[in-house]
Design an enzyme around this catalytic site. Structure first.
Site, PDB file in Angstrom:
ATOM      1  N   GLN A 146       0.843  -1.186   0.000  1.00 25.88           N
ATOM      2  CA  GLN A 146       0.000   0.000   0.000  1.00 25.88           C
ATOM      3  C   GLN A 146       0.889   1.250   0.000  1.00 25.88           C
ATOM      4  O   GLN A 146       1.893   1.265   0.729  1.00 25.88           O
ATOM      5  CB  GLN A 146      -0.899   0.026   1.246  1.00 25.88           C
ATOM      6  CG  GLN A 146      -2.062   0.971   1.124  1.00 25.88           C
ATOM      7  CD  GLN A 146      -2.916   1.021   2.388  1.00 25.88           C
ATOM      8  OE1 GLN A 146      -2.448   0.724   3.477  1.00 25.88           O
ATOM      9  NE2 GLN A 146      -4.169   1.383   2.243  1.00 25.88           N
ATOM     10  N   GLY A 192       2.606   1.034  11.818  1.00 27.22           N
ATOM     11  CA  GLY A 192       2.133   0.312  12.994  1.00 27.22           C
ATOM     12  C   GLY A 192       1.717  -1.088  12.583  1.00 27.22           C
ATOM     13  O   GLY A 192       2.141  -2.088  13.142  1.00 27.22           O
ATOM     14  N   GLY A 193       0.859  -1.122  11.580  1.00 29.82           N
ATOM     15  CA  GLY A 193       0.405  -2.415  11.086  1.00 29.82           C
ATOM     16  C   GLY A 193      -0.065  -2.292   9.664  1.00 29.82           C
ATOM     17  O   GLY A 193      -0.308  -1.183   9.175  1.00 29.82           O
ATOM     18  N   MET A 194      -0.152  -3.422   8.984  1.00 29.86           N
ATOM     19  CA  MET A 194      -0.716  -3.443   7.637  1.00 29.86           C
ATOM     20  C   MET A 194      -1.675  -4.610   7.568  1.00 29.86           C
ATOM     21  O   MET A 194      -1.331  -5.740   7.928  1.00 29.86           O
ATOM     22  CB  MET A 194       0.395  -3.567   6.593  1.00 29.86           C
ATOM     23  CG  MET A 194      -0.111  -3.634   5.154  1.00 29.86           C
ATOM     24  SD  MET A 194      -0.983  -2.120   4.643  1.00 29.86           S
ATOM     25  CE  MET A 194      -2.174  -2.802   3.484  1.00 29.86           C
ATOM     26  N   GLU A 195      -2.882  -4.301   7.087  1.00 29.59           N
ATOM     27  CA  GLU A 195      -3.998  -5.233   7.180  1.00 29.59           C
ATOM     28  C   GLU A 195      -3.979  -6.337   6.126  1.00 29.59           C
ATOM     29  O   GLU A 195      -5.022  -6.657   5.558  1.00 29.59           O
ATOM     30  CB  GLU A 195      -5.306  -4.441   7.083  1.00 29.59           C
ATOM     31  CG  GLU A 195      -5.541  -3.702   5.742  1.00 29.59           C
ATOM     32  CD  GLU A 195      -5.006  -2.281   5.690  1.00 29.59           C
ATOM     33  OE1 GLU A 195      -4.088  -1.957   6.462  1.00 29.59           O
ATOM     34  OE2 GLU A 195      -5.508  -1.486   4.874  1.00 29.59           O
ATOM     35  N   ASN A 196      -2.821  -6.894   5.827  1.00 24.50           N
ATOM     36  CA  ASN A 196      -2.792  -7.941   4.810  1.00 24.50           C
ATOM     37  C   ASN A 196      -3.738  -9.065   5.228  1.00 24.50           C
ATOM     38  O   ASN A 196      -3.667  -9.550   6.350  1.00 24.50           O
ATOM     39  CB  ASN A 196      -1.359  -8.427   4.626  1.00 24.50           C
ATOM     40  CG  ASN A 196      -0.460  -7.307   4.113  1.00 24.50           C
ATOM     41  OD1 ASN A 196      -0.830  -6.590   3.192  1.00 24.50           O
ATOM     42  ND2 ASN A 196       0.683  -7.119   4.749  1.00 24.50           N
ATOM     43  N   HIS A 211      -7.520  -2.442  15.079  1.00 28.44           N
ATOM     44  CA  HIS A 211      -7.544  -1.675  13.831  1.00 28.44           C
ATOM     45  C   HIS A 211      -7.316  -2.593  12.620  1.00 28.44           C
ATOM     46  O   HIS A 211      -8.105  -2.597  11.682  1.00 28.44           O
ATOM     47  CB  HIS A 211      -6.486  -0.573  13.874  1.00 28.44           C
ATOM     48  CG  HIS A 211      -6.477   0.292  12.651  1.00 28.44           C
ATOM     49  ND1 HIS A 211      -7.202   1.456  12.560  1.00 28.44           N
ATOM     50  CD2 HIS A 211      -5.867   0.144  11.441  1.00 28.44           C
ATOM     51  CE1 HIS A 211      -7.027   1.989  11.360  1.00 28.44           C
ATOM     52  NE2 HIS A 211      -6.217   1.205  10.663  1.00 28.44           N
ATOM     53  N   GLU A 212      -6.237  -3.361  12.676  1.00 21.16           N
ATOM     54  CA  GLU A 212      -5.925  -4.214  11.507  1.00 21.16           C
ATOM     55  C   GLU A 212      -7.021  -5.263  11.308  1.00 21.16           C
ATOM     56  O   GLU A 212      -7.388  -5.575  10.179  1.00 21.16           O
ATOM     57  CB  GLU A 212      -4.547  -4.872  11.669  1.00 21.16           C
ATOM     58  CG  GLU A 212      -3.379  -3.906  11.894  1.00 21.16           C
ATOM     59  CD  GLU A 212      -3.341  -2.712  10.949  1.00 21.16           C
ATOM     60  OE1 GLU A 212      -3.832  -2.819   9.815  1.00 21.16           O
ATOM     61  OE2 GLU A 212      -2.840  -1.651  11.373  1.00 21.16           O
ATOM     62  N   HIS A 224     -10.067  -3.952   9.528  1.00 14.50           N
ATOM     63  CA  HIS A 224      -9.917  -3.883   8.069  1.00 14.50           C
ATOM     64  C   HIS A 224     -10.455  -5.144   7.379  1.00 14.50           C
ATOM     65  O   HIS A 224     -10.699  -5.114   6.171  1.00 14.50           O
ATOM     66  CB  HIS A 224      -8.448  -3.696   7.690  1.00 14.50           C
ATOM     67  CG  HIS A 224      -8.000  -2.266   7.638  1.00 14.50           C
ATOM     68  ND1 HIS A 224      -8.606  -1.335   6.826  1.00 14.50           N
ATOM     69  CD2 HIS A 224      -6.994  -1.612   8.277  1.00 14.50           C
ATOM     70  CE1 HIS A 224      -7.985  -0.164   6.969  1.00 14.50           C
ATOM     71  NE2 HIS A 224      -7.019  -0.303   7.858  1.00 14.50           N
ATOM     72  N   GLU A 251     -10.136   3.952   5.919  1.00 11.27           N
ATOM     73  CA  GLU A 251      -9.532   4.235   7.224  1.00 11.27           C
ATOM     74  C   GLU A 251     -10.508   4.862   8.227  1.00 11.27           C
ATOM     75  O   GLU A 251     -10.394   4.621   9.427  1.00 11.27           O
ATOM     76  CB  GLU A 251      -8.285   5.118   7.060  1.00 11.27           C
ATOM     77  CG  GLU A 251      -7.165   4.453   6.252  1.00 11.27           C
ATOM     78  CD  GLU A 251      -6.647   3.154   6.859  1.00 11.27           C
ATOM     79  OE1 GLU A 251      -7.021   2.812   7.996  1.00 11.27           O
ATOM     80  OE2 GLU A 251      -5.869   2.452   6.170  1.00 11.27           O
ATOM     81  N   ASP A 290       0.811   8.005  -1.395  1.00 15.81           N
ATOM     82  CA  ASP A 290       1.249   7.885   0.003  1.00 15.81           C
ATOM     83  C   ASP A 290       0.962   9.195   0.764  1.00 15.81           C
ATOM     84  O   ASP A 290       0.886   9.207   1.990  1.00 15.81           O
ATOM     85  CB  ASP A 290       2.744   7.555   0.085  1.00 15.81           C
ATOM     86  CG  ASP A 290       3.016   6.098  -0.279  1.00 15.81           C
ATOM     87  OD1 ASP A 290       2.071   5.275  -0.216  1.00 15.81           O
ATOM     88  OD2 ASP A 290       4.162   5.768  -0.646  1.00 15.81           O
ATOM     89  N   TYR A 320      -8.414   9.044   8.760  1.00 13.65           N
ATOM     90  CA  TYR A 320      -8.619   8.182   9.925  1.00 13.65           C
ATOM     91  C   TYR A 320      -9.596   8.820  10.913  1.00 13.65           C
ATOM     92  O   TYR A 320     -10.698   8.342  11.133  1.00 13.65           O
ATOM     93  CB  TYR A 320      -7.286   7.923  10.646  1.00 13.65           C
ATOM     94  CG  TYR A 320      -6.314   7.045   9.899  1.00 13.65           C
ATOM     95  CD1 TYR A 320      -6.112   5.720  10.275  1.00 13.65           C
ATOM     96  CD2 TYR A 320      -5.588   7.528   8.823  1.00 13.65           C
ATOM     97  CE1 TYR A 320      -5.207   4.911   9.603  1.00 13.65           C
ATOM     98  CE2 TYR A 320      -4.684   6.726   8.143  1.00 13.65           C
ATOM     99  CZ  TYR A 320      -4.496   5.422   8.539  1.00 13.65           C
ATOM    100  OH  TYR A 320      -3.611   4.615   7.862  1.00 13.65           O
ATOM    101  N   ARG A 341       9.714   2.756  12.734  1.00 14.15           N
ATOM    102  CA  ARG A 341       8.287   3.062  12.533  1.00 14.15           C
ATOM    103  C   ARG A 341       8.111   4.568  12.401  1.00 14.15           C
ATOM    104  O   ARG A 341       8.460   5.329  13.296  1.00 14.15           O
ATOM    105  CB  ARG A 341       7.501   2.527  13.730  1.00 14.15           C
ATOM    106  CG  ARG A 341       6.017   2.724  13.607  1.00 14.15           C
ATOM    107  CD  ARG A 341       5.305   2.137  14.812  1.00 14.15           C
ATOM    108  NE  ARG A 341       3.921   2.530  14.836  1.00 14.15           N
ATOM    109  CZ  ARG A 341       3.124   2.380  15.882  1.00 14.15           C
ATOM    110  NH1 ARG A 341       3.598   1.822  17.001  1.00 14.15           N
ATOM    111  NH2 ARG A 341       1.875   2.753  15.836  1.00 14.15           N
ATOM    112  N   LYS A 350       5.716   6.754  12.504  1.00 14.27           N
ATOM    113  CA  LYS A 350       4.950   7.517  13.488  1.00 14.27           C
ATOM    114  C   LYS A 350       5.811   7.887  14.696  1.00 14.27           C
ATOM    115  O   LYS A 350       5.628   8.930  15.315  1.00 14.27           O
ATOM    116  CB  LYS A 350       3.753   6.685  13.949  1.00 14.27           C
ATOM    117  CG  LYS A 350       2.887   7.375  14.978  1.00 14.27           C
ATOM    118  CD  LYS A 350       1.884   6.422  15.582  1.00 14.27           C
ATOM    119  CE  LYS A 350       1.117   7.099  16.697  1.00 14.27           C
ATOM    120  NZ  LYS A 350       0.288   6.160  17.455  1.00 14.27           N
TER     121      LYS A 350
HETATM  122 ZN   LIG Z   1      -5.818   1.244   8.611  1.00 16.69          ZN
END
Ligand SMILES: [Zn+2]
Length: 622
Positions: free
Chosen positions: A162, A289-293, A316-317, A320, A339, A394, A402, A576, A578
């Site tokens: 992404q 933080g995370g990726m919702e694969n 959160h993930e 998704h 989001e 991006d 969000y 990371r 963030k």
């Molecule tokens: Zn998300």
């Protein structure tokens, strides 16, 4: 994805790219300007990947086989997205099953979109086989040497597709408007385990030769791969963790509420439609933080705090799995649909599993972040339906899609009542399963199924303001946490020397209360008070990466210098965005700070993901 960091405003260099790429990639009939694909004429329905992973040359090599469905039978070309790929040859198969080499053209590289691959096909072409290899600069892959992993013995590779990075390792129609099922055969070193956003089998034999199948159709940005010295441990019948050994048990202990989160979400939003739900813990250089694969969320180790205080990331993930993966934004301008809904569902899961107080505190902290960020953002970036104007997608990631998106949905929930709103959201997901949807179509659906169904509660003008106008509407919901109000009073009394330090009732503060306290200390706080706090609570060395982040940020701003040795280690180990980008930004504001930051960055840069490097390069004018 979680952990948005606004990218740096346009530098002179990127302004040049902007001018050169403002023209839409494809014809005007198509809504996604970030793909070259002629997906109004032909769509890929299935992808088979046959790839060899070579850590020595940092390359994936083999072929991608695309099964095609023609929408325009007069069309004789297939246009795909690529970036930094080397294409060796392309074969086409007709409906009689015969393969034949076909000609292709790989256009010049564009800095945002990559290189357009145009393939001349034969009549009745059913399948294409593209022989290619990726290159070390693939923007969607991070290759880590053994020294860059915790175990120090074996290398690691992970993908982050992404928004439009799939094209840097797969020639594909790289748009969230096209979905494919996929299968894959992946060969690598015998002692490494490969996992994908597909059917990972916990008991797979570790032999360097792996097969995967993903029967649910997903857009290219949700195809994912990771390879490393990974081990598996189950958390429940449906959930488990893949990680390097050093962190496996800690991750299982931290995230063992995942099954409860799934059960809760299913009650509110319908069946979880993906089979297993596993977590992959990545090395600390993972930029998000995370990726919702799907089936396998990719997670930063920086949320393993030992007290479950940061597990809203998992909520959160997981969320998704409904918003984003099941019902997908049609283009990256519609990111708020992914989001905003996910942030809303995340918070509902947190409320159900961990209680209302915590959910409200998390809302309030996010709203504070949004309010601060919105002041700095370009006005066009404060709309839910963002105007990207040809920038890299991006750039769509800020707290606007969000948190402003979430606030819009909270507003609707407040207006229509939870019962009606929950029924609406459940139906919305059900109606659009495995489909992509854009803002215009969503608005039509929202009117038909909620605001016009129950008229005279929310007007069309109000909906319009939320979605298309800049900034925050005056009727934006304001989450109020009584715990935070108490902290405000206690802090003020302490800062004014009306009460003693020992009267701060910190003993039962949660992470959220600590974050609120630190984030709201004034910039004119005297250094003695900073020292007292640090001596008592050792905030400089907190094990919670969010607390140290907030404390370092404040310390840089107020000139509390005791943090620097610890912050050096922090910036050297964590990638990371963030957590590190705001620190570099703050440091870059003063001459001495910038010199210190540059000195750290020279050492840390190689360990960062290319997405983090791009952002920090711009901050430090590298
Ligand atoms: Zn998300």
């Amino acid at each position: 994805m979680k952990s948005f960091i606004r990218l740096i405003p346009l530098t002179i260099l990127s302004l040049f790219f902007l001018i050169s790429t403002t023209i839409a990639a494809n014809s005007s009939k198509l809504t996604d300007v970030y793909t070259y694909a002629n997906y109004d004429q032909v769509v890929t329905t299935h992808l088979y990947l046959d790839l060899n992973i070579d850590f020595g040359s940092m390359s994936l090599a083999g072929f991608a086989e695309l099964s095609l469905k023609w929408l325009d039978t007069n069309s004789t070309e297939v246009v795909l997205d690529t970036r930094d790929l080397v294409i060796n040859k392309i074969l086409a198969q007709n409906s009689a099953g015969q393969w034949q080499q076909v000609s292709f053209n790989l256009a010049e590289h564009d800095d945002v979109l990559g290189a357009k691959l145009t393939i001349k096909t034969l009549p009745n072409t059913d399948k294409l086989r593209i022989y290619y290899h990726s290159t070390p600069q693939a923007s969607g892959l991070q290759w880590l040497s053994p020294e860059q992993t915790a175990g120090k013995e074996k290398p690691f590779l992970f993908s982050q597709n992404q928004a439009i990075h799939a094209r840097s390792w797969i020639p594909i129609q790289d748009t969230p408007s096209v979905r494919v099922t996929y299968t894959a055969r992946i060969i690598t070193n015998k002692d490494l385990l490969v996992v994908m956003s597909a059917n990972n089998e916990p008991n797979t034999e570790r032999d360097g030769d792996y097969f995967f199948s993903m029967p649910q159709a997903v857009p290219a940005y949700l195809i994912a791969i990771a390879v490393g010295d990974l081990h598996f441990k189950a958390m429940s019948h449906q959930t488990g963790v893949y990680a390097e050994k050093y962190i496996l048990d800690a991750a299982v202990a931290e995230f063992d509420d995942s099954q409860a989160m799934i059960d809760t979400a299913e009650k509110m939003y319908g069946k979880y439609r993906w089979g297993r739900y596993d977590l992959l813990i990545l090395p600390p250089s993972f930029p998000f933080g995370g990726m919702e694969n799907p089936r396998l969320s990719f997670i930063t180790p920086t949320v393993i705090a030992g007290d479950k205080s940061l597990v809203n990331l998992i909520a959160h993930e997981l969320a998704h799995s409904w918003s984003g993966n099941l019902v997908t934004n049609e283009t990256w301008r519609d990111l708020w649909l992914n989001e905003g809904f996910t942030s809303y569902v995340e918070n509902r899961i947190m409320e159900a599993v961990f209680g209302k107080d915590r959910a409200i505190m998390e809302q309030a902290l996010d709203v504070q972040g949004l309010t601060t960020e919105i002041i700095e953002l370009a006005p066009g970036d404060t709309q839910l339906y963002i105007d990207l104007k040809g920038r890299d997608p991006d750039h769509a990631f800020s707290s606007v899609p969000y948190t402003k998106g979430q606030l819009f949905l909270i507003y609707l929930e407040n207006k229509f009542g939870r019962e009606r709103f929950d029924a609406f959201v459940l139906d919305y997901f059900d109606h659009h399963v495995f489909k992509s949807i854009g803002t215009t179509k969503f608005l039509k659906y929202l009117k038909a199924n909620l605001t016009h169904k129950y008229p005279n509660i929310v007007s069309d003008e109000v909906l319009h303001e939320w979605i298309y106008k800049q900034g925050l509407p005056r009727y934006v919901p304001k989450p109020i946490s009584t715990a935070f109000s108490t902290i405000d009073n206690e802090t003020l009394a302490w800062l004014n020397d009306e009460t003693k330090f020992s009267q701060l009732l910190t003993s039962d503060w949660t992470l959220h209360e600590w974050l609120y306290f630190i984030n709201n200390l004034p910039l004119n706080i005297n250094i003695d008070k900073m020292t007292i706090l640090d001596n008592k609570f050792d905030l400089t060395h907190s094990k919670n990466a969010e607390i140290t982040h907030a404390w370092y940020l404040l310390s840089i701003r107020v000139g509390y210098d005791a943090i620097y040795p610890a912050m050096f280690k922090y910036l050297m180990t964590i990638g990371r965005r963030k957590l590190i980008v705001p620190l570099y930004k703050e440091l870059a504001d003063t001459k001495e700070g910038k010199a210190w930051a540059l000195n750290v960055y020279i050492k840390a840069r190689l360990g960062y993901h290319s997405l983090a490097r791009g952002t920090i390069d711009a901050i430090l004018n590298k």
